[in-house]
Design a protein around this motif. Structure first.
Motif, PDB file in Angstrom:
ATOM      1  N   ASN A   1       0.660  -1.362  -0.099  1.00 27.37           N
ATOM      2  CA  ASN A   1      -0.028   0.002  -0.023  1.00 27.37           C
ATOM      3  C   ASN A   1       0.867   1.064  -0.068  1.00 27.37           C
ATOM      4  O   ASN A   1       0.252   2.250  -0.220  1.00 27.37           O
ATOM      5  N   GLU A   2       2.132   1.189   0.123  1.00 31.02           N
ATOM      6  CA  GLU A   2       3.275   2.130   0.291  1.00 31.02           C
ATOM      7  C   GLU A   2       2.968   3.471  -1.009  1.00 31.02           C
ATOM      8  O   GLU A   2       2.836   4.559  -0.775  1.00 31.02           O
ATOM      9  N   ASN A   3       3.091   2.658  -2.186  1.00 27.96           N
ATOM     10  CA  ASN A   3       3.102   3.440  -3.484  1.00 27.96           C
ATOM     11  C   ASN A   3       1.891   4.226  -3.699  1.00 27.96           C
ATOM     12  O   ASN A   3       1.673   5.427  -4.002  1.00 27.96           O
ATOM     13  N   GLY A   4       0.698   3.620  -3.089  1.00 31.62           N
ATOM     14  CA  GLY A   4      -0.536   4.214  -3.308  1.00 31.62           C
ATOM     15  C   GLY A   4      -0.772   5.265  -2.437  1.00 31.62           C
ATOM     16  O   GLY A   4      -1.384   6.214  -2.715  1.00 31.62           O
ATOM     17  N   LEU A   5      -0.451   5.174  -1.337  1.00 30.94           N
ATOM     18  CA  LEU A   5      -0.472   6.347  -0.206  1.00 30.94           C
ATOM     19  C   LEU A   5       0.291   7.389  -0.792  1.00 30.94           C
ATOM     20  O   LEU A   5      -0.077   8.756  -0.607  1.00 30.94           O
ATOM     21  N   LEU A   6       1.403   7.225  -1.350  1.00 30.84           N
ATOM     22  CA  LEU A   6       2.284   8.511  -1.923  1.00 30.84           C
ATOM     23  C   LEU A   6       1.708   8.994  -3.033  1.00 30.84           C
ATOM     24  O   LEU A   6       2.029  10.385  -3.476  1.00 30.84           O
ATOM     25  N   GLU A   7       1.156   8.279  -4.162  1.00 35.41           N
ATOM     26  CA  GLU A   7       0.791   8.677  -5.336  1.00 35.41           C
ATOM     27  C   GLU A   7      -0.676   8.859  -5.602  1.00 35.41           C
ATOM     28  O   GLU A   7      -1.097   9.021  -6.592  1.00 35.41           O
ATOM     29  N   ASP A   8      -1.566   8.353  -4.578  1.00 32.31           N
ATOM     30  CA  ASP A   8      -2.891   8.406  -4.808  1.00 32.31           C
ATOM     31  C   ASP A   8      -3.550   9.338  -3.690  1.00 32.31           C
ATOM     32  O   ASP A   8      -3.033   9.264  -2.437  1.00 32.31           O
ATOM     33  N   SER A   9      -4.700   9.850  -3.745  1.00 31.00           N
ATOM     34  CA  SER A   9      -5.707  10.558  -2.726  1.00 31.00           C
ATOM     35  C   SER A   9      -6.679   9.627  -2.103  1.00 31.00           C
ATOM     36  O   SER A   9      -7.163   9.968  -1.001  1.00 31.00           O
ATOM     37  N   ASN A  10      -6.671   8.260  -2.540  1.00 26.42           N
ATOM     38  CA  ASN A  10      -7.476   7.420  -1.616  1.00 26.42           C
ATOM     39  C   ASN A  10      -7.090   6.999  -0.714  1.00 26.42           C
ATOM     40  O   ASN A  10      -5.932   6.458  -0.400  1.00 26.42           O
ATOM     41  N   SER A  11      -7.755   7.443   0.667  1.00 28.21           N
ATOM     42  CA  SER A  11      -7.104   7.257   1.902  1.00 28.21           C
ATOM     43  C   SER A  11      -7.197   5.746   2.397  1.00 28.21           C
ATOM     44  O   SER A  11      -6.757   5.515   3.571  1.00 28.21           O
ATOM     45  N   GLU A  12      -7.790   4.871   1.807  1.00 24.16           N
ATOM     46  CA  GLU A  12      -7.599   3.388   2.033  1.00 24.16           C
ATOM     47  C   GLU A  12      -6.569   2.791   2.048  1.00 24.16           C
ATOM     48  O   GLU A  12      -6.166   1.978   2.820  1.00 24.16           O
ATOM     49  N   TYR A  13      -5.419   3.622   1.309  1.00 23.92           N
ATOM     50  CA  TYR A  13      -4.129   2.971   1.199  1.00 23.92           C
ATOM     51  C   TYR A  13      -3.504   3.437   2.685  1.00 23.92           C
ATOM     52  O   TYR A  13      -2.737   2.359   3.362  1.00 23.92           O
ATOM     53  N   LEU A  14      -3.696   4.394   3.106  1.00 23.72           N
ATOM     54  CA  LEU A  14      -3.170   4.732   4.402  1.00 23.72           C
ATOM     55  C   LEU A  14      -3.729   3.780   5.596  1.00 23.72           C
ATOM     56  O   LEU A  14      -3.268   3.376   6.483  1.00 23.72           O
ATOM     57  N   HIS A  15      -5.325   3.768   5.447  1.00 20.36           N
ATOM     58  CA  HIS A  15      -5.874   2.983   6.475  1.00 20.36           C
ATOM     59  C   HIS A  15      -5.318   1.505   6.456  1.00 20.36           C
ATOM     60  O   HIS A  15      -5.020   0.947   7.469  1.00 20.36           O
ATOM     61  N   GLN A  16      -5.117   1.076   5.230  1.00 24.47           N
ATOM     62  CA  GLN A  16      -4.384  -0.339   5.104  1.00 24.47           C
ATOM     63  C   GLN A  16      -2.870  -0.468   5.728  1.00 24.47           C
ATOM     64  O   GLN A  16      -2.615  -1.425   6.448  1.00 24.47           O
TER      65      GLN A  16
ATOM     66  N   ASP B   1      -9.781  11.830   8.505  1.00 28.44           N
ATOM     67  CA  ASP B   1     -10.422  11.092   7.302  1.00 28.44           C
ATOM     68  C   ASP B   1     -11.588  10.588   7.712  1.00 28.44           C
ATOM     69  O   ASP B   1     -12.774  10.616   6.935  1.00 28.44           O
ATOM     70  N   VAL B   2     -11.554   9.815   8.788  1.00 30.02           N
ATOM     71  CA  VAL B   2     -13.048   8.988   8.966  1.00 30.02           C
ATOM     72  C   VAL B   2     -14.112  10.108   9.360  1.00 30.02           C
ATOM     73  O   VAL B   2     -15.368  10.286   9.046  1.00 30.02           O
ATOM     74  N   PHE B   3     -13.709  11.453  10.007  1.00 31.12           N
ATOM     75  CA  PHE B   3     -14.473  12.341  10.410  1.00 31.12           C
ATOM     76  C   PHE B   3     -15.273  13.220   9.056  1.00 31.12           C
ATOM     77  O   PHE B   3     -16.291  13.528   8.935  1.00 31.12           O
ATOM     78  N   CYS B   4     -14.367  13.340   8.213  1.00 30.19           N
ATOM     79  CA  CYS B   4     -14.453  14.241   7.055  1.00 30.19           C
ATOM     80  C   CYS B   4     -15.215  13.427   6.033  1.00 30.19           C
ATOM     81  O   CYS B   4     -16.014  14.087   5.231  1.00 30.19           O
ATOM     82  N   THR B   5     -15.005  12.127   6.070  1.00 32.96           N
ATOM     83  CA  THR B   5     -15.834  11.569   4.776  1.00 32.96           C
ATOM     84  C   THR B   5     -16.912  10.490   5.139  1.00 32.96           C
ATOM     85  O   THR B   5     -17.767  10.126   4.415  1.00 32.96           O
ATOM     86  N   GLN B   6     -17.018  10.335   6.603  1.00 32.01           N
ATOM     87  CA  GLN B   6     -18.050   9.474   7.092  1.00 32.01           C
ATOM     88  C   GLN B   6     -19.020  10.270   7.941  1.00 32.01           C
ATOM     89  O   GLN B   6     -20.376  10.100   7.715  1.00 32.01           O
ATOM     90  N   THR B   7     -18.599  10.717   8.998  1.00 33.87           N
ATOM     91  CA  THR B   7     -19.509  11.457   9.963  1.00 33.87           C
ATOM     92  C   THR B   7     -20.205  12.695   9.388  1.00 33.87           C
ATOM     93  O   THR B   7     -21.278  12.902   9.454  1.00 33.87           O
ATOM     94  N   LEU B   8     -19.096  13.664   9.137  1.00 34.20           N
ATOM     95  CA  LEU B   8     -19.304  15.176   8.824  1.00 34.20           C
ATOM     96  C   LEU B   8     -20.503  15.056   7.379  1.00 34.20           C
ATOM     97  O   LEU B   8     -21.303  15.941   7.527  1.00 34.20           O
ATOM     98  N   PRO B   9     -20.394  14.082   6.545  1.00 35.59           N
ATOM     99  CA  PRO B   9     -21.346  14.205   5.405  1.00 35.59           C
ATOM    100  C   PRO B   9     -22.710  13.892   5.918  1.00 35.59           C
ATOM    101  O   PRO B   9     -23.852  14.489   5.283  1.00 35.59           O
ATOM    102  N   MET B  10     -22.938  12.919   6.934  1.00 41.46           N
ATOM    103  CA  MET B  10     -24.173  12.770   7.480  1.00 41.46           C
ATOM    104  C   MET B  10     -24.824  13.948   8.210  1.00 41.46           C
ATOM    105  O   MET B  10     -25.907  14.128   7.974  1.00 41.46           O
ATOM    106  N   ILE B  11     -23.983  14.524   8.737  1.00 43.63           N
ATOM    107  CA  ILE B  11     -24.538  15.704   9.563  1.00 43.63           C
ATOM    108  C   ILE B  11     -24.659  16.809   8.578  1.00 43.63           C
ATOM    109  O   ILE B  11     -25.943  17.610   8.758  1.00 43.63           O
ATOM    110  N   HIS B  12     -23.905  16.829   7.659  1.00 46.99           N
ATOM    111  CA  HIS B  12     -24.327  18.077   6.671  1.00 46.99           C
ATOM    112  C   HIS B  12     -25.414  17.989   5.863  1.00 46.99           C
ATOM    113  O   HIS B  12     -26.204  18.727   5.343  1.00 46.99           O
TER     114      HIS B  12
END
Length: 525
Positions: free
Chosen positions: A244-259, A305-316
Motif C-alpha cells: 500500500n506504500e506507493n498508493g499512499l504516496l501517489e493517490d488520494s484514496n485514503s484507504e491506502y493509509l488505512h491499510q 479522514d473518518v470524520f470528514c468522509t463518514q461522520t461530517l457528510p451525514m451531519i451536513h
C-alpha cells in the motif's frame, strides 16, 4: 536448476543523481570503473495481457548491437528486495524467438499458435544505465546500477529513476546491509521500490493502479514450528504494508493509509504476542518503538479522514445550508489534508526506510535461538506452534470475557480498551485460523468483526470530541458555536444508538464456542 535473479531496488529523485554518482562510499567499494550503457527494451504481451496475468514478463533488450531475450516470472518482492526466476538468451533481432526457450513450463505456456500470433509490443523502456561492481563487507559482490530514462506506451510516458543492486555472488543479506549503509551516507532521501519496470509498464498501459491491498490470508500448517510461524506472520505484515506504500504516496484514496495503519498494528500485535516466547532480540527491541512512532504519524490522518468522509457528510445532509457547519467542514478538510501530507512525509523519510530495511534484514538473516524463555508453554522454538497459539487465544479470550461481563458499566476509556483487546484477538485468529479448520473458527472471527465495528463507531465519536477542540476558530460566531453543538449532540445520539447493538453483538459472541478448544479436544479424543 532455474536461474534466480536477486536484487534490491531503490527510487530517488532525478535531481540527486549527480550527488549519488559522486558519493565517496561508492568509490571506496567499487571493484570496476563505472560503465555507461544505453538500454532500449521492448516488452511483449497480448492486448489483454495474458502473460502478465500468468506472472510472466517477456522482454527483448538491445545491448549495443545485440538483442537479448529475457523471460522473468515467479518470485517475490518485499522491502525493495526482489527475487525472480530469469531466463536469458541472445537472439537475432527484436522479435521473440521461441526456439530459445528451454524451460518446459514456459514452452507449454507459449506454445499456442493463437497466443504467439497475438503477441505485440505493449510498452518500451529507454534509459541510461551507469554500472559498477561493488565488493560488499563479507566478500559478496553486487552490481550497482543507476537507471535514468522513461517507460513509454503508444499514448503515455513515465519517468524512470532508480537504483538496482543485483547480487552477483555471496549472501543476499548483504544487499540489505549495504542499503542501510548507503541510506546513512547519502544526504538525500531514497525509497524502497517494490514495483519492477515490467509492473510499472503494464500499469501504464492498462491505466490501472494497484488498488488498496488488504492482508493476504496466512496459510499455516499444524507441523509449522514457532520460529517459522513468527517469521511467516511478520513477513505477511510487512508485505501488507509494502503493498500500500506507493498508493499512499501517489493517490488520494485514503484507504491506502488505512491499510498501512492496519498492517502496522498487526505487526506490533505479533511482536507483543510472540515476545512471550521469544528470546530477547536487540534488533526487534529497537524496531518495536519505531513501529509505534510510524503508527503515530498515521493516526491523525486516519481520524480526520473518518470524520470528514463518514461522520461530517451525514451531519451536513441534515443541515446543508448551515453557515457554521459549512465553515467547519472547510477547516476540517484542511486539517485532513495537512495530516495526510504528514503521513506521506513520514513514509518518504530516512527513518521509514531504515525501519523497513531492518525488518527485512531480520527476516532474511535471523536464526532464532532454539530455547524459549522460562515459563512458556513449550520447550523449543522448533516444536509445533499449536500449543503456543492455544495459550495465546485462551488468554486473550478470557480478557474479553472480563470486559464483556461488565459491559453495561464500562466507561468510554474502558470501551476503548475492550476494543483494543478485541482487535488483538482478531489478529491472533487471523494469524492462526488455518490451524483450526472448520466453520467454528470463521464464525468466531465474524463475531469479533461485529464487535469491533460497533466499538469502532463508539470510539470514532469519542475521538471527534477531542479533535473538535483542536479546530482554531478566529471569530467564534454564533453559527460556528452552534455547529459544534450540533456535531456534539449528533455524536452523543449515535453513541447511545450503538449501545443496544453492542449488547446484542456481545450476547451473540458469548454463544460462540472457542474454536481452538474444540479442535484440541477432538485431537485428544
Amino acid at each position: 536448476m532455474i536461474p534466480t535473479e536477486i536484487e534490491l531496488k531503490l527510487r530517488l529523485s532525478p535531481k540527486h543523481v549527480a550527488d549519488l554518482q559522486c558519493l565517496p562510499l561508492l568509490k571506496s567499494m567499487s571493484m570496476t570503473r563505472p560503465i555507461t550503457q544505453k538500454l532500449y527494451s521492448i516488452y511483449y504481451d497480448t492486448p489483454d495481457l495474458h502473460l502478465m496475468h500468468h506472472g510472466i514478463a517477456l522482454r527483448l533488450r538491445r545491448v549495443g548491437r545485440h538483442w537479448i531475450q529475457t523471460i522473468k516470472g515467479g518470485g517475490s518482492a518485499s522491502a525493495g528486495l526482489h527475487q525472480h526466476n530469469e531466463w536469458e538468451a541472445r537472439v537475432s533481432n527484436e522479435q521473440p524467438d521461441f526456439t530459445k526457450i528451454t524451460d518446459p513450463n514456459l514452452i507449454r505456456l507459449l506454445s499456442g499458435p493463437q497466443l504467439r500470433k497475438q503477441l505485440r509490443p505493449i510498452f518500451t523502456t529507454d534509459f541510461s544505465r551507469h554500472t559498477r561492481l561493488l565488493q560488499l563487507n563479507d566478500g559478496s559482490q553486487a552490481e550497482f546500477s543507476l537507471d535514468q530514462g522513461k517507460i513509454s506506451t503508444d499514448r503515455k510516458k513515465s519517468a524512470l529513476c532508480e537504483i538496482e543492486i543485483e547480487l552477483k555472488s555471496g549472501n543476499s543479506v548483504q544487499l540489505l546491509e549495504f542499503a542501510l549503509v548507503l541510506s546513512r551516507a547519502f544526504p538525500f532521501p531514497l525509497r524502497l521500490e517494490n514495483t519492477n519496470k515490467a509492473e510499472r509498464g503494464f500499469a501504464l498501459y492498462s491505466g490501472q493502479k494497484r488498488p488498496p491491498s488488504k492482508a493476504q490470508p496466512l496459510v499455516m500448517h499444524p507441523d509449522t514450528d514457532l520460529a517459522a510461524a513468527f517469521k511467516e506472520v511478520l513477513q505477511n505484515c510487512l508485505t501488507h504494508l509494502n503493498n500500500n506504500e506507493n498508493g499512499l504516496l501517489e493517490d488520494s484514496n485514503s484507504e491506502y493509509l488505512h491499510q498501512m495503519r492496519i498492517a502496522l498494528r498487526r505487526q506490533q500485535s505479533a511482536l507483543n504476542q510472540f515476545s512471550q516466547a521469544l528470546p530477547k532480540d536487540r534488533l526487534l527491541l529497537a524496531i518495536a518503538p519505531e513501529l509505534k512512532w510510524l503508527t503515530r504519524q498515521f493516526n491523525p490522518a486516519r481520524d480526520w479522514d473518518v470524520f470528514c468522509t463518514q461522520t461530517l457528510p451525514m451531519i451536513h445532509t441534515g443541515f446543508p445550508d448551515h453557515t457554521g457547519i459549512n465553515k467547519l467542514k472547510k477547516s476540517c478538510l484542511r486539517l485532513r489534508h495537512k495530516h495526510y501530507k504528514s503521513a506521506q512525509h513520514a513514509v518518504k523519510s530516512k527513518r521509514y526506510l531504515e525501519i523497513m530495511l531492518k525488518l527485512s534484514l531480520w527476516l532474511n538473516s535471523k536464526q532464532l535461538s532454539p530455547q524459549f524463555r522460562s515459563g512458556n508453554p513449550a520447550a523449543s522454538l522448533h516444536t509445533s506452534v499449536i500449543p503456543f497459539s492455544n495459550t495465546l487465544l485462551t488468554n486473550q479470550h478470557q480478557q474479553l470475557k472480563k470486559y464483556g461481563n461488565s459491559l453495561t458499566t464500562l466507561s468510554t476509556s474502558s470501551l476503548h480498551s475492550f476494543r483494543i483487546s478485541i482487535k488483538k484477538q482478531r489478529y491472533l485468529t487471523e494469524f492462526f485460523i488455518t490451524l483450526y479448520p472448520g466453520r467454528e473458527s470463521s464464525q468466531y472471527l465474524r463475531s469479533l468483526h461485529e464487535l469491533q465495528d460497533i466499538l469502532g463507531v463508539i470510539n470514532d465519536q469519542a475521538v471527534i470530541k477531542q479533535y473538535l477542540k483542536k479546530i482554531k476558530i478566529t471569530r467564534k460566531t454564533t453559527t460556528q458555536s452552534e455547529a459544534i453543538g450540533i456535531i456534539l449532540g449528533w455524536v452523543a445520539h449515535q453513541t447511545l444508538l450503538q449501545k443496544p447493538a453492542l449488547n446484542r453483538a456481545w450476547i451473540s459472541f458469548n454463544k460462540t464456542a472457542p474454536f481452538w478448544q474444540k479442535t484440541t479436544a477432538g485431537k485428544r479424543a
